[in-house]
Write an enzyme that holds these catalytic residues in place. Sequence first.
Site, PDB file in Angstrom:
ATOM      1  CG  ASP A   6      -2.334   0.509   0.851  1.00  0.00           C
ATOM      2  OD1 ASP A   6      -2.432   1.713   0.590  1.00  0.00           O
ATOM      3  OD2 ASP A   6      -3.299  -0.275   0.845  1.00  0.00           O
ATOM      4  CG  HIS A  31      -5.363   3.505   0.328  1.00  0.00           C
ATOM      5  ND1 HIS A  31      -4.951   2.211   0.107  1.00  0.00           N
ATOM      6  CD2 HIS A  31      -6.525   3.651  -0.364  1.00  0.00           C
ATOM      7  CE1 HIS A  31      -5.831   1.594  -0.682  1.00  0.00           C
ATOM      8  NE2 HIS A  31      -6.793   2.442  -0.977  1.00  0.00           N
ATOM      9  CB  SER A  59      -8.979   0.241  -1.438  1.00  0.00           C
ATOM     10  OG  SER A  59      -8.289   0.436  -2.634  1.00  0.00           O
TER      11      SER A  59
END
Length: 792
Positions: free
Chosen positions: A171, A237, A564
């Site tokens: 990520d 994220h 995601s």
Amino acid sequence: MDDPIHTRRIALPCLGLRVAAAALLLLSPAAVTPAASHNDHGEHKNFLVIVRTPYEYDKNLYKNVSSWHASLLSSVCDSAKETLAADPSAITRLIYSYRNVVNGFAARMTPEEVDKMSKMDWFDRALPEQTYHLLTTRTPQMLGLMGGRRPGDGLWNTSNMGEGVIIGILDDGIYAGHPSFDGAGMKPPPPKWKGRCDFNKTVCNNKLIGARSYFESAKWKWKGLRDPVLPISEGQHGTHTSSTAAGAFVPNASVFGNGLGTASGMAPRAHIAFYQVCYQEKGCDRDDILAAVDDAIEDGVDILSLSLGHEDAIDFSDDPVALGGYTAILNGVFICAAAGNTGPSPSTLVNEAPWLLTVGASTTDRRFLATVKLGSEDELDGESLNDPNTTMGEPCPLVRDLADGTCANENVLKAQNITGKIIVCEAGSAVSTAKAKMVKGIGAAGMILVTPEVFGPVLLPRPHALPTVQVSYAAGQKIKAYIQTTKGAAKATFVFKGTTLNTPQSPMVAPFSSRGPNRRSRGILKPDLLGPGVNIIAGVPSIEDVELAPKAEVPRFDIKSGTSMAAPHLTGIAALIKHAHPTWSPAAIKSALMTTAEPTDNQRKPISDVDGRPASFLATGAGHVNPQKAMDPGLVYNMTATGYVPYLCGLNYTDQKVNTIIYPEAPVSCANLSRLEQDDLNYPSITAILDQPPFTATANRSVTNVGAASSTYTVEVDVPASVKVEVNPTKLTFKELDEVLNYSVTIKSANDQAPTGPVEGQLKWVSGRYVVRSPILVTTGAGKDAPATRQP
């Protein structure tokens, strides 16, 4: 021990005549092949160079694969004096030397050098640089992991919360100091763990056991990107996905009072190994992704989670997720990937290889309710992440942006004088949190954000700098009509109602979740299944674009939506299954998740799409994950990695492309293998392409008994009358565990003509409490699919 090329700080030059002496400090003398000198004035770009499979390095001649790759590179390229004078860093040309995921290396070269290399007998192809993109307090309870009121009940008790399983996450960075990564009470990682932590030793612990970053390829494209190893960036994220998959228990987690509860990941006792391959607003470089997977496999991860992808349907032999994923399953590593966020259009899926678990996104049964109360006394429900204790007081004047409606032009809004007013804004392309900061700065009292029509009833609220309610497109039209009819006298106020649970028609397919059909392999149904991906609360370094009061505590949880967010849910659930069944193959775990997935919502109706109609299999795959059932599926469709080789030959891949994918397995020749049609791959779902007379297809399957030792399963088939399905045999009788039995499914058109559109049904093997379900999709295999015909 790390390969010296793959350890990012040690990079070998492309050896021209001027730099050969320096290179001898890093390579054995035999590794140096002098290059003919030339002036490489061309632009240097990153390339992934694939070496032809028959070529392998001589271990007596080269000390490691990096030495060999360096010699191959040095035989065709040179750094001229003029180039080095202008850019001394141009000396570093070999970026990565891959050991596991592909037979090749990443390097910086000019087009002239690539052309010269293409004439070498060891060269297969050079792929230019490519960028990929990044595509909670409620979901553990919703998915039945918690059972009773105490953490540890339910499925967590059966699986010991994934203890000892190592999850590798690729990520954009991780906030290591987040409470979700607290190692208190965690046991050390198992002895097989060989990874490292590039944070200082006080940051990594028995929860976050590894942290590495990869930017050797990315840095050449993105000027100003510095070595992020110390520290690895604190990615929003990556922190969110990591805590979703395996975050520790964190009490009193919420987003400004919304969703208050104890946050945790799906596998709270699993270990996290983090690999940074993406960078904010820049994306993820293909060659860095390959390098991270290469290392993760050697580090000893059990599961890999990739919430990233490329919007194009990339050939499996060129796609780092497919390439790395195959090598992962070859080493017994389960790999979970996001399906993409470009729905609801058809044929928008990413990560389509059948050895990946491809996860679409669904809604949860939680809403953050807020009401827009108009001066006409009409009340329209929406959602908001404002603190539920917030009150708006007396109604405020209600206005619209008179330009394009998106509230994107600050000068227009100032001219309209929106001070003290509630402004209605279309979602548009600008980030809503940035809009909120802007309209607050101009003096607005509140904002109503109208969701695009394609989202239907699904709302994606965000924390905003001023009181904000997000409403559906339909509600937005009513508000705008009210403004029009009142001719400047419109007023409104907000009522924030907080969190509500058990919302009907949940789960629903997220509007943004990418849809099939599978562009690279139409005979394999994708996505595989759905997981929670809308309004997921999980850890972040801080909430962006929200102003906090002086000395206020920085919020450590935020709400995000996307496939995601869905993928790490399945990653963590796979870790629970891995702990409970440590000998199961990646294919067996995948099968357990798919054949037990639920095709219905919490009202026992087919999972719906945002238009209110039943969602097609091209949106849902096998259905919505049911972790409790997946732990004990009865039967599994098992496969080894080598089982995909005849399938790849059946896709008419060349031998070299097949061998690129299956590396480091021994090379094969498709001419010497039986080609496997797509519908014969031992996959948990069944897709029949009826595009040629006599419009009949037969799919062969093998099932392995992992339920009751002595058991008999009876087949049940539900399909529309437009097709006929015959199963042979109709009963499967097992005498012991791990016994394998075969069956065939013949699917034919009922009228001897091609189907006019997709036809959907299901096949179930039933034995007592076990129901092993496979969706059946019948298609012509050409063009974009029309709405499906399904069995009621």
